[in-house]
Motif scaffolding. Structure first.
Motif, PDB file in Angstrom:
ATOM      1  N   LEU A 158       0.913  -1.180   0.097  1.00  0.00           N
ATOM      2  CA  LEU A 158      -0.032  -0.073   0.154  1.00  0.00           C
ATOM      3  C   LEU A 158       0.931   1.454  -0.087  1.00  0.00           C
ATOM      4  N   LEU A 159       0.672   2.154  -1.034  1.00  0.00           N
ATOM      5  CA  LEU A 159       1.932   3.117  -1.285  1.00  0.00           C
ATOM      6  C   LEU A 159       1.392   4.693  -0.802  1.00  0.00           C
ATOM      7  N   GLY A 160       0.450   4.600   0.118  1.00  0.00           N
ATOM      8  CA  GLY A 160       0.269   5.699   0.873  1.00  0.00           C
ATOM      9  C   GLY A 160      -1.056   6.573   0.456  1.00  0.00           C
ATOM     10  N   ASP A 161      -1.502   7.400   1.035  1.00  0.00           N
ATOM     11  CA  ASP A 161      -3.038   7.865   1.116  1.00  0.00           C
ATOM     12  C   ASP A 161      -4.042   6.946   0.973  1.00  0.00           C
ATOM     13  N   GLN A 162      -3.686   6.115   2.262  1.00  0.00           N
ATOM     14  CA  GLN A 162      -4.684   4.890   2.446  1.00  0.00           C
ATOM     15  C   GLN A 162      -6.108   5.870   2.701  1.00  0.00           C
ATOM     16  N   VAL A 163      -6.156   6.929   3.285  1.00  0.00           N
ATOM     17  CA  VAL A 163      -7.442   7.473   3.826  1.00  0.00           C
ATOM     18  C   VAL A 163      -7.145   8.989   2.974  1.00  0.00           C
ATOM     19  N   GLU A 164      -8.578   9.684   2.937  1.00  0.00           N
ATOM     20  CA  GLU A 164      -8.404  10.759   2.470  1.00  0.00           C
ATOM     21  C   GLU A 164      -8.059  11.760   3.252  1.00  0.00           C
ATOM     22  N   ASP A 165      -8.269  11.687   4.574  1.00  0.00           N
ATOM     23  CA  ASP A 165      -7.650  12.799   5.564  1.00  0.00           C
ATOM     24  C   ASP A 165      -7.720  12.236   6.975  1.00  0.00           C
ATOM     25  N   ASN A 166      -9.171  11.894   7.560  1.00  0.00           N
ATOM     26  CA  ASN A 166      -9.514  11.451   8.664  1.00  0.00           C
ATOM     27  C   ASN A 166      -9.533   9.965   8.890  1.00  0.00           C
ATOM     28  N   PRO A 167      -9.119   9.333   9.972  1.00  0.00           N
ATOM     29  CA  PRO A 167      -9.189   7.975  10.143  1.00  0.00           C
ATOM     30  C   PRO A 167     -10.848   7.596   9.824  1.00  0.00           C
ATOM     31  N   THR A 209      -3.819   7.399  14.540  1.00  0.00           N
ATOM     32  CA  THR A 209      -4.906   6.507  14.583  1.00  0.00           C
ATOM     33  C   THR A 209      -5.211   5.848  13.406  1.00  0.00           C
ATOM     34  N   THR A 210      -5.139   6.489  12.010  1.00  0.00           N
ATOM     35  CA  THR A 210      -5.042   5.684  10.793  1.00  0.00           C
ATOM     36  C   THR A 210      -4.147   4.429  10.674  1.00  0.00           C
ATOM     37  N   VAL A 211      -2.850   4.645  11.458  1.00  0.00           N
ATOM     38  CA  VAL A 211      -1.851   3.589  11.257  1.00  0.00           C
ATOM     39  C   VAL A 211      -2.510   2.536  12.264  1.00  0.00           C
ATOM     40  N   ALA A 212      -2.869   2.745  13.465  1.00  0.00           N
ATOM     41  CA  ALA A 212      -3.371   1.764  14.329  1.00  0.00           C
ATOM     42  C   ALA A 212      -4.633   0.958  13.761  1.00  0.00           C
ATOM     43  N   GLN A 213      -5.430   1.525  13.002  1.00  0.00           N
ATOM     44  CA  GLN A 213      -6.598   1.060  12.537  1.00  0.00           C
ATOM     45  C   GLN A 213      -6.199   0.053  11.460  1.00  0.00           C
ATOM     46  N   PHE A 214      -5.334   0.268  10.587  1.00  0.00           N
ATOM     47  CA  PHE A 214      -4.528  -0.484   9.494  1.00  0.00           C
ATOM     48  C   PHE A 214      -3.716  -1.507  10.048  1.00  0.00           C
ATOM     49  N   GLU A 215      -3.140  -1.456  11.238  1.00  0.00           N
ATOM     50  CA  GLU A 215      -2.467  -2.439  11.923  1.00  0.00           C
ATOM     51  C   GLU A 215      -3.612  -3.423  12.361  1.00  0.00           C
ATOM     52  N   GLU A 216      -4.508  -2.949  12.922  1.00  0.00           N
ATOM     53  CA  GLU A 216      -5.707  -4.078  13.486  1.00  0.00           C
ATOM     54  C   GLU A 216      -5.886  -4.904  12.341  1.00  0.00           C
ATOM     55  N   GLY A 217      -5.864  -4.603  11.201  1.00  0.00           N
ATOM     56  CA  GLY A 217      -6.269  -5.366   9.832  1.00  0.00           C
ATOM     57  C   GLY A 217      -5.123  -6.256   9.399  1.00  0.00           C
ATOM     58  N   GLY A 218      -4.043  -6.148  10.104  1.00  0.00           N
ATOM     59  CA  GLY A 218      -2.609  -6.848   9.708  1.00  0.00           C
ATOM     60  C   GLY A 218      -1.851  -6.343   8.945  1.00  0.00           C
ATOM     61  N   VAL A 219      -2.013  -5.028   8.595  1.00  0.00           N
ATOM     62  CA  VAL A 219      -1.131  -4.288   7.750  1.00  0.00           C
ATOM     63  C   VAL A 219       0.072  -3.762   8.400  1.00  0.00           C
TER      64      VAL A 219
END
Length: 375
Positions: free
Chosen positions: A180-189, A223-233
């Motif tokens: 995943l090369l970045g800008d996984q989210v628009e702005d907010n988690p 928070t975005t990083v943590a939410q994706f880590e919960e999904g195994g990223v």
């Protein structure tokens, strides 16, 4: 400042399109002037309201915000076509007998192109295949398939349901790893409970890896990083890992903030891939960097990176903005050879602003790694 610019530019596009459309005889005959201009005023007020509300919010506020950006995209495309028609007819000062036909053709072209851009922006991203010969890739890893996806911009426009369909597309490729090369989210988690289970649906024996993009930092990046880590990223934030014996994956933190303040943008790369390591390990190296800045590209090639993957540019997203993007990032879409290093800059799977693309659709990259020593 940004909203002020949108207010002015969008208002000019809106007024120009409204005036030119109402100058067409079939429109004037069917719609009284007061009704037309009252309607135009109401649409303009909705546009202005949407600009100030914005489209980052994950609740009802997204709708006027997204309308404003989409209307801006539509009126921009239509203004281009109508302007060409006006120039061709001398703004009605010559070829007067044909002005209506020329202007009508411009309006039809604008509507058609705007509809096509909306279709390209809303359709599923296409799978683009690319083979990459990596100088130091062990023969045992020849044929390894990796998927790269960038700029999905999850948020109000795209939620976990949209991502689930992309997971299906990716799993059908049977990749060894997903990047995943970045800008996984628009702005907010996005804060959706479905996000983690959806991400865990990705099947990749060598893992799902991510780097940050500039949009992660427009909101709460941690928070975005943590939410994706919960999904195994797993995130690569100025660090590298060994994906397999003889294959290194490195990722650097987004450099957008440093670029905006004219700061150092190569420090993270220097920490992640020391020059000595690049020459001593003799491992094939893949670098993930969201922004394809020239200094990063040159430094990565000098440090022995075999494959650099970036996004950010959206391939210009809406023509002719591609020319402006190319002035900022000379290597802005597709594959490039940089002194033996392969650089691939993807158009991304999502979009920013209007959900429109002209001309190319979004993409997911299927990379097949090749060893130069393979038979």
């Amino acid at each position: 400042m940004f909203s002020i610019v949108l207010n002015i530019i969008g208002s000019l596009f809106h007024l120009y399109v409204a005036a030119r459309l109402y100058s067409l005889a079939p429109v004037r005959k069917r719609i009284p002037a007061p009704a037309w201009w009252i309607g135009a005023l109401l649409v303009w007020l909705l546009y202005i309201a949407g600009v100030h509300i914005g489209d980052q919010a994950l609740d009802w506020r997204w709708w006027p915000g997204q309308f404003a950006l989409t209307w801006l995209g539509i009126t921009f495309v239509m203004s281009l076509c109508l302007l060409v028609a006006d120039i061709a007819s001398g703004f009605g000062f010559w070829w007067r007998a044909h002005t209506q036909k020329i202007r009508g053709a411009g309006a039809l072209a604008g509507i058609s192109l705007a509809a096509f851009a909306l279709f390209q922006g809303m359709r599923a991203p296409v799978i683009v295949e690319q083979e990459v010969v990596m100088r130091d890739l062990p023969q045992a890893l020849d044929g390894t398939v990796i998927v790269a996806i960038s700029d999905i911009h999850l948020g109000a426009q795209r939620r976990s349901e949209w991502l689930a369909r992309r997971v299906e597309q990716i799993n059908a490729i049977n990749p060894a790893a997903v990047l995943l090369l970045g800008d996984q989210v628009e702005d907010n988690p996005i804060g959706e409970p479905q996000l983690a289970p959806t991400l865990r649906g990705l099947r990749a024996p060598l893992g799902v890896w991510a780097v940050t993009g500039n949009h992660e930092f427009y909101g709460d990046a941690e928070t975005t990083v943590a939410q994706f880590e919960e999904g195994g990223v797993r995130w690569l934030r100025d660090r590298q890992v060994e994906l397999a014996p003889g294959l290194v994956l490195a990722g650097i933190e987004d450099i957008g903030a440093a670029m905006r303040r004219d700061g150092d943008i190569t420090g993270g790369l220097a920490r992640t891939i020391p020059a000595a390591t690049a020459t001593e390990t003799k491992a094939a190296t893949i670098l993930m960097s969201h922004i394809p800045a020239a200094a990063i590209i040159e430094e990565a090639s000098a440090r022995g990176v075999d494959l650099m993957l970036s996004g950010h540019t959206h391939g210009g997203q809406i023509w002719p903005f591609s020319y402006a993007v190319q002035k900022r990032f000379a290597k802005y879409a597709g594959a490039y050879d940089v002194d033996g290093m392969t650089l691939y800059v993807t158009r991304g799977a999502g979009s920013w602003g209007p959900r429109m693309r002209l001309w190319q659709p979004g993409e997911i990259i299927k990379l097949t790694l090749r060893s130069p020593t393979a038979a």
